[in-house]
Design a protein around this motif. Structure first.
Motif, PDB file in Angstrom:
ATOM      1  N   ARG A 439       0.825  -1.208   0.000  1.00 16.09           N
ATOM      2  CA  ARG A 439       0.000   0.000   0.000  1.00 16.09           C
ATOM      3  C   ARG A 439       0.861   1.259   0.000  1.00 16.09           C
ATOM      4  N   LEU A 440       1.960   1.227   0.751  1.00 11.43           N
ATOM      5  CA  LEU A 440       2.866   2.371   0.783  1.00 11.43           C
ATOM      6  C   LEU A 440       3.424   2.658  -0.608  1.00 11.43           C
ATOM      7  N   ALA A 441       3.758   1.586  -1.346  1.00 12.41           N
ATOM      8  CA  ALA A 441       4.292   1.758  -2.696  1.00 12.41           C
ATOM      9  C   ALA A 441       3.284   2.455  -3.600  1.00 12.41           C
ATOM     10  N   LEU A 442       2.004   2.133  -3.441  1.00 14.04           N
ATOM     11  CA  LEU A 442       0.967   2.763  -4.253  1.00 14.04           C
ATOM     12  C   LEU A 442       0.867   4.250  -3.926  1.00 14.04           C
ATOM     13  N   LEU A 443       0.945   4.572  -2.637  1.00 11.83           N
ATOM     14  CA  LEU A 443       0.872   5.972  -2.230  1.00 11.83           C
ATOM     15  C   LEU A 443       2.081   6.762  -2.739  1.00 11.83           C
ATOM     16  N   VAL A 444       3.263   6.167  -2.582  1.00 10.09           N
ATOM     17  CA  VAL A 444       4.471   6.832  -3.068  1.00 10.09           C
ATOM     18  C   VAL A 444       4.438   6.943  -4.589  1.00 10.09           C
ATOM     19  N   GLY A 445       3.942   5.894  -5.254  1.00 10.90           N
ATOM     20  CA  GLY A 445       3.830   5.938  -6.712  1.00 10.90           C
ATOM     21  C   GLY A 445       2.900   7.028  -7.180  1.00 10.90           C
ATOM     22  N   ALA A 446       1.760   7.178  -6.488  1.00 10.91           N
ATOM     23  CA  ALA A 446       0.822   8.244  -6.827  1.00 10.91           C
ATOM     24  C   ALA A 446       1.468   9.612  -6.607  1.00 10.91           C
ATOM     25  N   ALA A 447       2.208   9.744  -5.495  1.00  9.81           N
ATOM     26  CA  ALA A 447       2.902  11.000  -5.219  1.00  9.81           C
ATOM     27  C   ALA A 447       3.948  11.288  -6.298  1.00  9.81           C
ATOM     28  N   TRP A 448       4.607  10.223  -6.786  1.00  5.51           N
ATOM     29  CA  TRP A 448       5.596  10.369  -7.857  1.00  5.51           C
ATOM     30  C   TRP A 448       4.946  10.918  -9.126  1.00  5.51           C
ATOM     31  N   CYS A 449       3.774  10.390  -9.469  1.00  3.46           N
ATOM     32  CA  CYS A 449       3.060  10.853 -10.664  1.00  3.46           C
ATOM     33  C   CYS A 449       2.644  12.316 -10.521  1.00  3.46           C
ATOM     34  N   VAL A 450       2.190  12.697  -9.333  1.00  2.00           N
ATOM     35  CA  VAL A 450       1.814  14.091  -9.075  1.00  2.00           C
ATOM     36  C   VAL A 450       3.039  15.000  -9.198  1.00  2.00           C
ATOM     37  N   LEU A 451       4.165  14.537  -8.645  1.00  4.85           N
ATOM     38  CA  LEU A 451       5.402  15.317  -8.732  1.00  4.85           C
ATOM     39  C   LEU A 451       5.820  15.525 -10.182  1.00  4.85           C
ATOM     40  N   LEU A 452       5.736  14.454 -10.989  1.00  4.04           N
ATOM     41  CA  LEU A 452       6.079  14.582 -12.404  1.00  4.04           C
ATOM     42  C   LEU A 452       5.166  15.577 -13.105  1.00  4.04           C
ATOM     43  N   ALA A 453       3.872  15.540 -12.774  1.00  7.24           N
ATOM     44  CA  ALA A 453       2.917  16.466 -13.399  1.00  7.24           C
ATOM     45  C   ALA A 453       3.256  17.908 -13.056  1.00  7.24           C
ATOM     46  N   ILE A 454       3.647  18.156 -11.816  1.00  4.18           N
ATOM     47  CA  ILE A 454       3.997  19.521 -11.387  1.00  4.18           C
ATOM     48  C   ILE A 454       5.265  19.994 -12.088  1.00  4.18           C
ATOM     49  N   ILE A 455       6.275  19.124 -12.131  1.00  6.42           N
ATOM     50  CA  ILE A 455       7.538  19.494 -12.781  1.00  6.42           C
ATOM     51  C   ILE A 455       7.318  19.761 -14.260  1.00  6.42           C
ATOM     52  N   TYR A 456       6.535  18.899 -14.906  1.00  8.84           N
ATOM     53  CA  TYR A 456       6.309  19.064 -16.338  1.00  8.84           C
ATOM     54  C   TYR A 456       5.584  20.368 -16.651  1.00  8.84           C
ATOM     55  N   LYS A 457       4.715  20.778 -15.760  1.00 10.50           N
ATOM     56  CA  LYS A 457       3.938  22.005 -15.964  1.00 10.50           C
ATOM     57  C   LYS A 457       4.842  23.229 -16.103  1.00 10.50           C
TER      58      LYS A 457
END
Length: 477
Positions: A439-457
């Motif tokens: 479950r932790l991996a899923l949360l960290v993975g979701a946070a990773w995707c959000v981080l990528l979206a912010i950086i890409y913006k």
């Protein structure tokens, strides 16, 4: 942009991206890189975790997972044959889905390789404890760090040669273990006190599914982690001497060989000794030979698994470095990552990955049981990359149909096999939410995707950011 202009843009892009990288990988190198990249920590060390979760049913999990991974390999191979460039599947995502997709795919792959490198470093320190139980982990990791950096900072041929010999050692050891295990069963030698070696061990201790459907599903996290890295063949395509010959051979033969090695090796292990006697404190391979009272064999096998770990770390550094290089050429990573030395090695990316391995030392020091957590995080990143490869391939095939073009290496079972593989990958991500360890991996993975979206913006999105027509969608008719 018409088809001729698009093809010209793609060819120019491939030349620019590969002009500083040397095409020094022969067919022999490509075949063994593809084979060796997925035979390492996941088999020699992580298999103990998979067995503890699912028991003998883990064999079925490897068959199912291997079939899905084969479809990913064929999808990537079809695109790699059309466009053998640096950055590989990140470039395909850029061409067929958009620049954002290339950004997410490339950085997620680098993230995956970084995590896998940490897991491999963790395994390496565990293996050294077999010989030096009271030694500090950082000493051995510092040694392997210097070795890996020295290999990756010379010509790519040195990497290809090292992977060839590392892989040859571990493949020969696996074959010897399989043959030796079968001979032990034939001659009635018991590998476990009070428990005869027999194929009935696959169902006598709680059945083939001793932990039920839940345990079977849970093991897919470790199973898919074991296959992680097989996509390195797509990275190596950019430095292959003859990609049109080497890529199809590597793609077609590697998944089958890996599947045979995993299934046969683990079947022999669980036949020689009950699955619930595999403690996970050492490699199951070493445990078998130690239990036979043959210490010399256990020492030799420990050397083999150490070699496998070094090989895997070597491939991790190579794969992440080349991916970051490809991202940098499209201004999706720091410009310094695109710099190469006179030998054609992207030295800044190698140094960056060296720092990641240093982090592995800290992880080993702070967390004793970090492997499953790291494996879960790496699996999330791996699945994300595989999903992007499959989706990019679907877009690629649709573009082929629109343009009336043909493929030199068509994917079998299209389109249903590809869609089934995609659904399977998405199901693996969903199952992360149902188990505490993942479950932790899923949360960290979701946070990773959000981080990528912010950086890409906040990244530049003008035409200059995609040099030489990187956004074009070229196809060869």
């Amino acid at each position: 942009m018409n088809n001729t202009q698009g093809s010209r843009a793609s060819n120019q892009l491939a030349e620019n991206q590969s002009s500083q990288l040397h095409r020094g990988l022969s067919l022999r190198h490509i075949l063994f890189i593809a084979l060796g990249s997925a035979i390492g920590t996941g088999l020699f060390y992580g298999s103990a975790s998979a067995i503890s979760l699912a028991g003998p049913s883990v064999l079925l999990a490897y068959v199912i997972g291997g079939a899905a991974v084969f479809m990913v390999m064929r999808a990537m191979g079809e695109m790699a044959l059309a466009h053998p460039v640096a950055g590989a599947f990140s470039e395909y995502a850029t061409q067929y889905l958009g620049r954002w997709a290339g950004f997410v795919t490339g950085w997620s792959y680098a993230f995956e390789m970084a995590l896998v490198a940490v897991a491999d470093v963790t395994a390496f320190s565990v293996y050294m404890k077999f010989w030096f139980p009271h030694s500090p982990s950082w000493v051995w990791i510092a040694i392997v760090l210097l070795l890996i950096l020295s290999i990756n900072l010379v010509q790519v041929k040195a990497f290809g040669e090292s992977e060839f010999w590392f892989t040859l050692i571990k493949v020969a050891a696996i074959i010897a273990m399989i043959v030796g295990g079968i001979l032990l069963m034939i001659f009635g030698v018991n590998a476990h006190a009070g428990e005869p070696s027999s194929i009935s061990n696959l169902w006598n201790h709680g059945g083939f599914f001793p932990n039920g459907l839940g345990g079977f599903i849970a093991c897919f996290t470790v199973v898919m982690f074991a296959f992680g890295g097989i996509e390195t063949i797509g990275i190596a395509a950019g430095e292959a001497e003859n990609p049109k010959v080497s890529i199809p051979k590597a793609v077609n033969t590697t998944p089958v060989r890996i599947l045979l090695f995993y299934v046969l090796a683990l079947a022999v292990i669980m036949t020689l000794m009950p699955w619930n006697s595999i403690d996970g404190e050492t490699s199951p391979f070493v445990q078998i030979f130690s239990s036979l009272g043959i210490p010399a064999a256990a020492h030799v096998l420990n050397f083999v698994v150490l070699t496998a770990a070094i090989s895997a770390i070597n491939a991790d550094v190579y794969g992440a470095g080349r991916m970051l290089y490809g991202l940098a050429t499209r201004r999706l990573a720091p410009k310094s990552f695109a710099k190469t030395d006179r030998r054609g090695a992207p030295f800044m990316t190698v140094v960056c990955m060296g720092l990641v391995l240093v982090i592995g030392v800290v992880v080993n020091f702070l967390f004793e049981d970090a492997f499953l957590v790291i494996a879960s995080l790496a699996t999330f990143a791996t699945i994300l990359v595989w999903v992007m490869i499959l989706v990019s391939h679907i877009a690629f095939k649709r573009q082929l149909a629109r343009e009336g073009a043909t493929s030199d290496f068509p994917t079998p079972g299209w389109p249903w096999a590809s869609y089934i593989a995609l659904a399977f990958m998405l199901a693996i991500v969903v199952q992360f939410a149902f188990f505490e360890d993942t479950r932790l991996a899923l949360l960290v993975g979701a946070a990773w995707c959000v981080l990528l979206a912010i950086i890409y913006k906040f990244m530049p999105h003008d035409d200059a950011a995609a040099p030489n027509g990187a956004a074009a969608r070229p196809l060869n008719k």
